[in-house]
Design a protein around this motif. Sequence first.
Motif, PDB file in Angstrom:
ATOM      1  N   UNK A   3      24.486  65.762 -43.472  1.00  0.00           N
ATOM      2  CA  UNK A   3      24.551  67.215 -43.313  1.00  0.00           C
ATOM      3  C   UNK A   3      25.771  67.768 -44.048  1.00  0.00           C
ATOM      4  N   UNK A   4      26.900  67.097 -43.904  1.00  0.00           N
ATOM      5  CA  UNK A   4      28.124  67.528 -44.593  1.00  0.00           C
ATOM      6  C   UNK A   4      27.911  67.544 -46.101  1.00  0.00           C
ATOM      7  N   UNK A   5      27.267  66.500 -46.624  1.00  0.00           N
ATOM      8  CA  UNK A   5      27.009  66.421 -48.066  1.00  0.00           C
ATOM      9  C   UNK A   5      26.062  67.535 -48.506  1.00  0.00           C
ATOM     10  N   UNK A   6      25.051  67.842 -47.687  1.00  0.00           N
ATOM     11  CA  UNK A   6      24.097  68.901 -48.021  1.00  0.00           C
ATOM     12  C   UNK A   6      24.789  70.261 -48.063  1.00  0.00           C
ATOM     13  N   UNK A   7      25.694  70.488 -47.123  1.00  0.00           N
ATOM     14  CA  UNK A   7      26.440  71.750 -47.095  1.00  0.00           C
ATOM     15  C   UNK A   7      27.324  71.877 -48.327  1.00  0.00           C
ATOM     16  N   UNK A   8      28.007  70.796 -48.683  1.00  0.00           N
ATOM     17  CA  UNK A   8      28.900  70.820 -49.837  1.00  0.00           C
ATOM     18  C   UNK A   8      28.136  71.011 -51.145  1.00  0.00           C
ATOM     19  N   UNK A   9      26.891  70.516 -51.195  1.00  0.00           N
ATOM     20  CA  UNK A   9      26.103  70.593 -52.429  1.00  0.00           C
ATOM     21  C   UNK A   9      25.328  71.899 -52.566  1.00  0.00           C
ATOM     22  N   UNK A  10      25.136  72.615 -51.465  1.00  0.00           N
ATOM     23  CA  UNK A  10      24.306  73.826 -51.496  1.00  0.00           C
ATOM     24  C   UNK A  10      24.995  74.948 -52.277  1.00  0.00           C
ATOM     25  N   UNK A  44      17.222  67.811 -49.032  1.00  0.00           N
ATOM     26  CA  UNK A  44      18.287  66.832 -48.837  1.00  0.00           C
ATOM     27  C   UNK A  44      18.146  66.141 -47.482  1.00  0.00           C
ATOM     28  N   UNK A  45      18.559  64.876 -47.403  1.00  0.00           N
ATOM     29  CA  UNK A  45      18.512  64.197 -46.104  1.00  0.00           C
ATOM     30  C   UNK A  45      19.537  64.802 -45.152  1.00  0.00           C
ATOM     31  N   UNK A  46      19.159  64.927 -43.876  1.00  0.00           N
ATOM     32  CA  UNK A  46      20.059  65.538 -42.886  1.00  0.00           C
ATOM     33  C   UNK A  46      20.009  64.769 -41.561  1.00  0.00           C
ATOM     34  N   UNK A  47      19.748  63.473 -41.655  1.00  0.00           N
ATOM     35  CA  UNK A  47      19.585  62.673 -40.431  1.00  0.00           C
ATOM     36  C   UNK A  47      20.909  62.278 -39.793  1.00  0.00           C
ATOM     37  N   UNK A  48      21.999  62.316 -40.560  1.00  0.00           N
ATOM     38  CA  UNK A  48      23.299  61.916 -40.028  1.00  0.00           C
ATOM     39  C   UNK A  48      24.328  63.015 -40.282  1.00  0.00           C
ATOM     40  N   UNK A  73      19.876  69.514 -36.200  1.00  0.00           N
ATOM     41  CA  UNK A  73      21.150  68.863 -36.442  1.00  0.00           C
ATOM     42  C   UNK A  73      21.135  67.503 -35.748  1.00  0.00           C
ATOM     43  N   UNK A  74      21.747  66.490 -36.349  1.00  0.00           N
ATOM     44  CA  UNK A  74      21.822  65.179 -35.684  1.00  0.00           C
ATOM     45  C   UNK A  74      22.513  65.300 -34.327  1.00  0.00           C
ATOM     46  N   UNK A  75      22.182  64.393 -33.429  1.00  0.00           N
ATOM     47  CA  UNK A  75      22.723  64.449 -32.068  1.00  0.00           C
ATOM     48  C   UNK A  75      24.247  64.507 -32.055  1.00  0.00           C
ATOM     49  N   UNK A  76      24.891  63.814 -33.000  1.00  0.00           N
ATOM     50  CA  UNK A  76      26.356  63.740 -33.006  1.00  0.00           C
ATOM     51  C   UNK A  76      27.009  65.102 -33.210  1.00  0.00           C
TER      52      UNK A  76
END
Length: 209
Positions: free
Chosen positions: A100-107, A92-96, A178-181
């Motif tokens: 990352x939030x979407x990847x966590x929710x989908x895992x 999954x993309x994790x650049x923003x 993790x993205x800088x933000x």
Amino acid sequence: MSLSLISSMATREVLAQLAADFTRSSGIAVNAEAAGGVDVAKRISAGAAHDVVVLAANAIDKLIAEGRVSGARVDLVRSGVAIAVREGAARPPVATEEEVKAAVQAAPTLSYSTGPSGVYLEKLFARWGILEAVRPRIVVPPPGVPVASLVADGRAALGFQQLSELMNVPGVVVLGPLPDAIQTMTVFSGGVCAASTQADAARQLLGFL
């Protein structure tokens, strides 16, 4: 002469390499051991006989306050959190932050350490409002078991850990930091154990590190 160095798993590889370099340059042998950070802190707090301990900075500060570490804290490493999946799995993309939030929710399952990075991630998931929803899918690693091994054997679909613990592990693909933000940097520091009977040599090792 031989020194005993104990650390959390996050700095295990780099400390082992540097300890070997120290031995070659000084002639002082170093027995480097690593375990889960919480376990290491408990051991030192209980008076375990080691010369040098390396843990997250806040843990070293606590041991200094308890009188279990002598002298000043020596900051050694700054380490960020990265994300990994099993080799061959979807990436999954994790650049923003949103990705990352979407990847966590989908895992279907995810894992992170019980150390500083794990504490931070729980707060992050809570801020996102998803912590309670994903909590049943969180695989808590047993003490001393790296998150990377849970990812590699399929027990966790998504793993969060210090980059140093994820890189170069067979069967694991690092998606990126993790993205800088939302990145968090953990400072790992060393100290001379109050139980050491070789404090001068221990300080020499810390200086080398």
